[in-house]
Design a protein around this motif. Structure first.
Motif, short mmCIF file in Angstrom:
data_model
loop_
_atom_site.label_atom_id
_atom_site.label_comp_id
_atom_site.label_asym_id
_atom_site.label_seq_id
_atom_site.Cartn_x
_atom_site.Cartn_y
_atom_site.Cartn_z
N LEU A 86 5.13 -6.77 0.34
CA LEU A 86 3.91 -6.26 -0.42
C LEU A 86 2.80 -7.27 -1.04
O LEU A 86 1.84 -7.10 -0.78
N LYS A 87 3.29 -8.34 -1.58
CA LYS A 87 2.49 -9.40 -1.98
C LYS A 87 1.40 -9.90 -0.95
O LYS A 87 0.33 -10.12 -0.97
N TYR A 143 4.75 5.99 -3.58
CA TYR A 143 5.65 5.13 -2.59
C TYR A 143 6.31 4.05 -3.34
O TYR A 143 7.47 3.79 -2.81
N TYR A 144 5.77 3.16 -4.19
CA TYR A 144 6.46 2.29 -4.53
C TYR A 144 7.49 2.72 -5.74
O TYR A 144 8.52 1.87 -5.69
N SER A 161 -0.01 5.66 -3.17
CA SER A 161 0.72 4.23 -3.10
C SER A 161 1.44 3.94 -4.05
O SER A 161 2.58 3.46 -4.05
N HIS A 171 9.47 -6.72 -1.75
CA HIS A 171 8.64 -7.46 -2.63
C HIS A 171 7.54 -8.33 -2.01
O HIS A 171 6.69 -8.59 -2.39
N SER A 207 5.86 0.47 2.37
CA SER A 207 7.08 1.33 2.12
C SER A 207 7.27 2.11 3.12
O SER A 207 8.60 2.41 3.22
N GLU A 254 -1.90 -0.54 1.64
CA GLU A 254 -1.08 -1.25 2.22
C GLU A 254 0.49 -1.23 1.63
O GLU A 254 1.43 -1.43 2.26
N ILE A 255 0.48 -0.84 0.16
CA ILE A 255 1.72 -0.37 -0.25
C ILE A 255 2.26 0.97 0.13
O ILE A 255 3.45 0.57 0.41
N SER A 256 1.42 1.81 0.45
CA SER A 256 2.09 3.09 1.42
C SER A 256 2.70 2.67 2.48
O SER A 256 3.68 3.03 3.08
N VAL A 258 -0.96 -7.21 0.67
CA VAL A 258 -2.05 -6.76 -0.36
C VAL A 258 -2.86 -7.80 -0.37
O VAL A 258 -4.05 -7.69 -0.30
#
Length: 446
Positions: free
Chosen positions: A314-315, A424-425, A421, A311, A368, A363-365, A318
């Motif tokens: 991710l922050k 994935y999350y 995305s 997490h 992950s 970016e999330i994809s 992104v």
């Protein structure tokens, strides 16, 4: 061993200790990529088009080294985290054997280049594309081993050595490009020779690094025991197939763009991809760091820390993506102006600009997927990649008769990236929670 990061310390601190040198490299590589394309664009439109069409195949060759390196990295990270050094030594030996086999197969495929390019619809640039690709297909080991050894050193926590070498490689390539292209008048072949020579230096030196005993993990075949190659392929094959499937989708999108825009479509797609590589360069560094740190944490069964790190990264990524896309929006004219050879109308450039705005979702994809690589669960990433490519190609095929001028490709990519995305999350949250519960159950039973 001063170059190595202590993965047993605070995971966020270890992540940044590892990522910072790689971040310097990715930023430099992004700038290098931009200048490299600038030199190529100064030849003529036909040469630029020929190289643009061939880029997916070159990406495919490089992805072999990256994928096998990622698979080996994943095992080494987990085994080091679990203090199993013998399997760590064994895994790098299996990775080298796989690299050798793949390299020879690529060399043999040189005989089929013409048929591959015909399938890609590159008949108008056949001769130039073959001139560019032939040297690269005959020397695949320099690319494969350069990226393979860079990844295995990352598993040891040493990101500084490959970073310095790859920066030196890129500087050499930038110097050789104009010399080979213009001074020696080798044209598109000069681009290949410059890349091969510069990458070869990295591959040879990294091999020397291991053979000289400077690494934590020795290359000694007395540690070779059959079996680990399967574990490497479990990560490497999905990772490679993921990259190769994206190359296939690039070929499909190129064909649509050629039909709707002509050569300008491919040149624009190639240019937009290079610009995107600059914008996401910080996130690439984070992805490489995440693989190694998450592998150590997963191998040590520290799922709480792994979830927290996921997490956190991710922050960070992104936020980086949002900042980079906003900044580029205001300097877009300067970026696109470097590639005036495309001579495309301004409205077409805005299509590329709109595509770049999806980077925060991407970016999330990506992060992950890197987490899945570190955990040794890359097959999930492969399944999702197959899904997103089929999804995007289906959308583009259905709306191509309605949306012209390349807009259909843009819409297909945007819808696909945003949708997956989210998928994935959700998947990562599920896998991390499952691992946490499995650890609790195993502890209770013990």
């Amino acid at each position: 061993m001063g170059n190595n990061v202590d993965f047993n310390s605070d995971s966020k601190k270890a992540f940044w200790e590892f990522t910072t040198p790689v971040l310097v490299l990715t930023l430099f590589q992004a700038g290098y990529s931009f200048v490299d394309v600038f030199w190529v664009s100064q030849m003529n439109a036909e040469s630029f088009f020929a190289i643009g069409v061939a880029v997916p195949l070159v990406t495919l060759i490089i992805s072999f080294g990256k994928s096998i390196g990622t698979g080996t990295n994943s095992i080494m990270s987990r085994e080091i985290g679990d203090n199993d050094l013998i399997d760590t030594y064994n895994s790098i030996l299996h990775g080298i054997v796989v690299c050798l086999i793949i390299g020879f197969i690529i060399m043999l495929s040189t005989f089929f280049l013409k048929y591959i390019l015909e399938y890609m619809g590159a008949t108008s640039s056949m001769e130039l594309s073959i001139q560019y690709l032939t040297p690269i297909f005959l020397c695949p080991f320099v690319f494969i081993f350069a990226y393979f050894f860079a990844n295995t050193l990352h598993a040891e926590g040493n990101s500084k050595t490959p970073t310095r070498l790859l920066i030196l490689t890129n500087i050499l390539n930038l110097i050789l490009d104009p010399i080979f292209i213009f001074v020696l008048d080798w044209g598109v072949s000069g681009v290949s020779y410059a890349t091969i020579l510069s990458s070869g230096i990295t591959a040879v030196y990294l091999l020397y690094w291991y053979l000289s005993g400077k690494s934590k993990v020795p290359i000694n075949f007395r540690y070779f025991k059959p079996g680990i190659v399967y574990d490497i392929i479990i990560v490497a094959l999905p990772n490679f197939l993921t990259n190769s499937l994206w190359c296939i989708s690039m070929l499909f999108f190129n064909k649509i763009l050629i039909e709707q825009l002509g050569q300008i479509g491919v040149l624009l797609y190639s240019t937009a991809s290079r610009i995107e590589s600059i914008l996401i360069s910080p996130q690439k560094a984070c992805g490489r760091g995440l693989i190694s740190v998450s592998g150590h944490l997963y191998g040590a069964h520290k799922i709480e820390e792994l979830t927290d790190l996921y997490h956190y990264v991710l922050k960070v990524t992104v936020l980086m993506a949002i900042v980079s896309t906003v900044v580029f929006f205001f300097i877009r004219d300067y970026g696109f102006a470097l590639f005036s050879i495309t001579d495309a109308p301004e409205s077409v450039f805005y299509i590329a600009l709109a595509g770049i705005i999806i980077i925060p979702f991407n970016e999330i994809s990506v992060m992950s997927g890197k987490m899945l690589d570190g955990m040794g669960k890359s097959y999930h990433e492969l399944i999702l990649t197959i899904g997103i490519i089929i999804y995007e190609i289906t959308i583009v095929t259905l709306i191509a008769p309605i949306f012209k001028h390349g807009i259909c490709v843009l819409l297909g990519i945007v819808i696909g990236e945003v949708t997956f995305s989210i998928v994935y999350y959700i998947l990562l949250r599920h896998l991390l929670n499952k691992s946490k519960n499995d650890n609790i159950t195993a502890y209770a039973e013990s």
